[in-house]
Design a protein around this motif. Structure first.
Motif, PDB file in Angstrom:
ATOM      1  N   ASP A  32     -16.645  17.446 -44.479  1.00 51.82           N
ATOM      2  CA  ASP A  32     -16.996  18.283 -43.330  1.00 51.82           C
ATOM      3  C   ASP A  32     -18.133  17.679 -42.494  1.00 51.82           C
ATOM      4  O   ASP A  32     -18.399  18.146 -41.388  1.00 51.82           O
ATOM      5  CB  ASP A  32     -17.421  19.683 -43.790  1.00 51.82           C
ATOM      6  CG  ASP A  32     -16.228  20.480 -44.306  1.00 51.82           C
ATOM      7  OD1 ASP A  32     -15.097  20.143 -43.911  1.00 51.82           O
ATOM      8  OD2 ASP A  32     -16.437  21.411 -45.086  1.00 51.82           O
ATOM      9  N   ASP A  91      -9.809  20.065 -32.331  1.00 49.28           N
ATOM     10  CA  ASP A  91      -9.989  21.150 -33.297  1.00 49.28           C
ATOM     11  C   ASP A  91      -9.673  22.466 -32.591  1.00 49.28           C
ATOM     12  O   ASP A  91     -10.492  22.975 -31.819  1.00 49.28           O
ATOM     13  CB  ASP A  91     -11.430  21.136 -33.815  1.00 49.28           C
ATOM     14  CG  ASP A  91     -11.690  22.196 -34.885  1.00 49.28           C
ATOM     15  OD1 ASP A  91     -10.901  23.161 -34.974  1.00 49.28           O
ATOM     16  OD2 ASP A  91     -12.678  22.062 -35.621  1.00 49.28           O
ATOM     17  N   ARG A  93      -9.434  25.369 -33.815  1.00 54.20           N
ATOM     18  CA  ARG A  93     -10.211  26.494 -34.342  1.00 54.20           C
ATOM     19  C   ARG A  93     -11.518  26.675 -33.571  1.00 54.20           C
ATOM     20  O   ARG A  93     -11.937  27.794 -33.281  1.00 54.20           O
ATOM     21  CB  ARG A  93     -10.507  26.261 -35.826  1.00 54.20           C
ATOM     22  CG  ARG A  93     -11.142  27.439 -36.545  1.00 54.20           C
ATOM     23  CD  ARG A  93     -11.560  27.035 -37.943  1.00 54.20           C
ATOM     24  NE  ARG A  93     -10.442  26.500 -38.715  1.00 54.20           N
ATOM     25  CZ  ARG A  93     -10.579  25.702 -39.763  1.00 54.20           C
ATOM     26  NH1 ARG A  93     -11.785  25.333 -40.158  1.00 54.20           N
ATOM     27  NH2 ARG A  93      -9.525  25.268 -40.413  1.00 54.20           N
ATOM     28  N   SER A  94     -12.174  25.561 -33.218  1.00 54.82           N
ATOM     29  CA  SER A  94     -13.453  25.660 -32.520  1.00 54.82           C
ATOM     30  C   SER A  94     -13.296  25.647 -31.008  1.00 54.82           C
ATOM     31  O   SER A  94     -14.250  25.894 -30.276  1.00 54.82           O
ATOM     32  CB  SER A  94     -14.369  24.517 -32.956  1.00 54.82           C
ATOM     33  OG  SER A  94     -13.815  23.266 -32.608  1.00 54.82           O
ATOM     34  N   THR A  97     -14.099  21.341 -26.148  1.00 53.91           N
ATOM     35  CA  THR A  97     -15.497  21.029 -25.863  1.00 53.91           C
ATOM     36  C   THR A  97     -15.562  20.111 -24.637  1.00 53.91           C
ATOM     37  O   THR A  97     -14.554  19.517 -24.252  1.00 53.91           O
ATOM     38  CB  THR A  97     -16.153  20.308 -27.056  1.00 53.91           C
ATOM     39  OG1 THR A  97     -15.550  19.006 -27.188  1.00 53.91           O
ATOM     40  CG2 THR A  97     -15.969  21.104 -28.341  1.00 53.91           C
ATOM     41  N   LYS A 120      -5.968  22.204 -37.278  1.00 53.89           N
ATOM     42  CA  LYS A 120      -6.601  23.398 -37.855  1.00 53.89           C
ATOM     43  C   LYS A 120      -6.022  24.674 -37.256  1.00 53.89           C
ATOM     44  O   LYS A 120      -6.758  25.602 -36.899  1.00 53.89           O
ATOM     45  CB  LYS A 120      -8.122  23.347 -37.683  1.00 53.89           C
ATOM     46  CG  LYS A 120      -8.760  22.069 -38.241  1.00 53.89           C
ATOM     47  CD  LYS A 120     -10.272  22.067 -38.106  1.00 53.89           C
ATOM     48  CE  LYS A 120     -10.874  20.741 -38.547  1.00 53.89           C
ATOM     49  NZ  LYS A 120     -12.340  20.715 -38.431  1.00 53.89           N
TER      50      LYS A 120
END
Length: 447
Positions: A32, A91, A93-94, A97, A120
């Protein structure tokens, strides 16, 4: 020389997990902590029926050239320049960006094709989370979970669009390519006997002993319709608790790999045993990977009470495999050949449905009818307003629904739409993908 595929993206989006998943073994260290991968790693992998050279790159970061991060970025950019295809991983999930958007802008200016991978996406809202990636302007995002293996089949399909088959020229038309067909099922269900029956020769060793087929075996042939088929007979997949020996683990992995590379799967079910958890698990895996499925109900000649056997199978399919409602079932005897002539026509029909796309006008006329018949429910005291639908892709059929707060649509209404689509357009037994995007239609009338 094998085509080169580079996996790129900002740190900690799951590039190394995806690399390991595609290679089929743990090569890259996964953690991670961002920035674990600093040097490029490469390995040979089998993707979309092709042997490829796969590159795992360091995370893309905005940094000055003299820093470690800057040198890592330069190495990743060099990998892109030497690649035939790029897998750009985000990602889901996040969410997106600024770095994702900046690197997407850079990739659009490069001459190499890009497949956008939204990682994810496990869980009920995973597919919706991937929809945000449309903003990057890199085409349809492929929703996957590298950690759990979800969506690998659809990723293989996306990659396949950019890679020539090993034995074919790039310019060959899709219609001339062989249908990729896998035969799956538990050991001793009669898979190899069925393959021999379809080929008309004793190509595979058969017998009463379970597990005679240890690996997946590819065979190319032409069926009675004149269509080319690349058929893979797989080793039987046992219950997980019984997969103990290393050889049997390899057999199970080969079965799953063949399923990921196929377009249609024939699930062989022993009619004397019926459809149990092992067969349901394989059918669900095929559906999860977006594959069309046809059930070959083998050893039908040995069944005494055929009506009761059919009824039990239909009940099992209705209660435990609703996501493949209407899946075609072909009773046959691979040993005697009786009924086997009906199998490939059923496979061809399933393949045609799997490839079918519905025009936007026809789709939205159906969509409006569904909304009129059952208006969307209230959620937290507010009504969800669904505006329009599109079908951006087939293989499998995928519907994207746009509307205000569409992502909050309850599961029962989602099933209502999927089942209505399946019934209206005759999509029996084909996986249907429904994706929801919470935005408004820019062409809708102002209110």
């Amino acid at each position: 020389m094998s085509p080169t595929i580079a996996i790129i993206g900002r740190p900690n989006v799951g590039k190394s997990s995806l690399f390991n998943r595609l290679v089929g073994r743990r090569i890259a260290i996964v953690d991670d902590t961002p920035g674990v991968t600093r040097d490029r790693k490469e390995a040979e992998a089998r993707i979309a029926g092709r042997n490829v050279r796969l590159l795992d790159t360091a995370g893309l970061e905005e940094a000055t050239p003299e820093t470690i991060a800057g040198r890592m970025r330069a190495s990743s950019e060099a990998a892109v320049r030497e690649s035939d295809l790029v897998l750009f991983v985000i990602d889901a999930r996040s969410g997106l960006t600024p770095a994702d958007r900046a690197f997407a802008d850079w990739l659009r200016r490069q001459p190499v094709p890009v497949v956008l991978v939204a990682n994810k996406t496990e869980g009920r809202l995973g597919g919706y989370a991937a929809m945000e990636a449309y903003e990057l302007g890199l085409g349809d995002p492929i929703a996957v979970s590298a950690e759990h293996g979800d969506g690998m089949g659809e990723l293989h399909d996306a990659v396949r669009e950019y890679l020539p088959d090993e034995d074919e020229e790039k310019s060959r038309d899709r219609a001339d390519r062989p249908l990729r067909l896998a035969i799956i099922g538990r050991p001793n269900a009669g898979k190899s006997t069925l393959l021999n029956r379809l080929l008309g020769e004793e190509r595979m060793i058969t017998g009463p002993e379970p597990g005679l087929t240890r690996d997946s075996v590819a065979v190319e042939w032409t069926d009675a319709t004149g269509g080319k088929v690349r058929l893979v007979d797989t080793a039987g997949l046992r219950k997980k608790a019984r997969i103990e020996q290393a050889l049997e683990k390899m057999s199970a992995a080969a079965s799953i790999a063949a399923l990921k590379e196929c377009e249609v799967a024939i699930l062989v079910v022993d009619a004397l045993l019926g459809m149990e958890e092992q067969e349901l698990r394989l059918a669900r895996l095929a559906e999860r990977e977006g594959r069309a499925v046809v059930i070959a109900l083998n050893k039908w000649d040995a069944v005494e009470d055929r009506e009761a056997t059919r009824r039990r199978l239909e009940d099992t399919l209705m209660t435990s495999l609703t996501q493949l409602r209407g899946i075609p079932v072909v009773p046959l005897s691979a040993q005697t050949g009786r009924g086997a002539d009906r199998l490939m026509p059923a496979v061809r029909e399933a393949y045609a449905l799997w490839n079918r796309r519905i025009g936007t006008g026809e789709l939205n006329r159906w969509f409006e009818t569904m909304l009129a018949r059952h208006p969307t429910p209230l959620v937290e005291g507010r009504r969800i307003k669904l505006r329009y639908a599109t079908m951006p892709k087939a293989r499998p059929p995928t519907i994207v629904v746009f509307g205000t707060r569409a992502e909050t649509l309850p599961e029962d209404y989602r099933r209502y739409l999927v089942n209505g689509f399946r019934e209206a357009f005759g999509m029996s037994g084909v996986p249907i993908r429904l994706q929801l995007r919470g935005t408004s239609n820019p062409y809708a009338d102002e209110e």
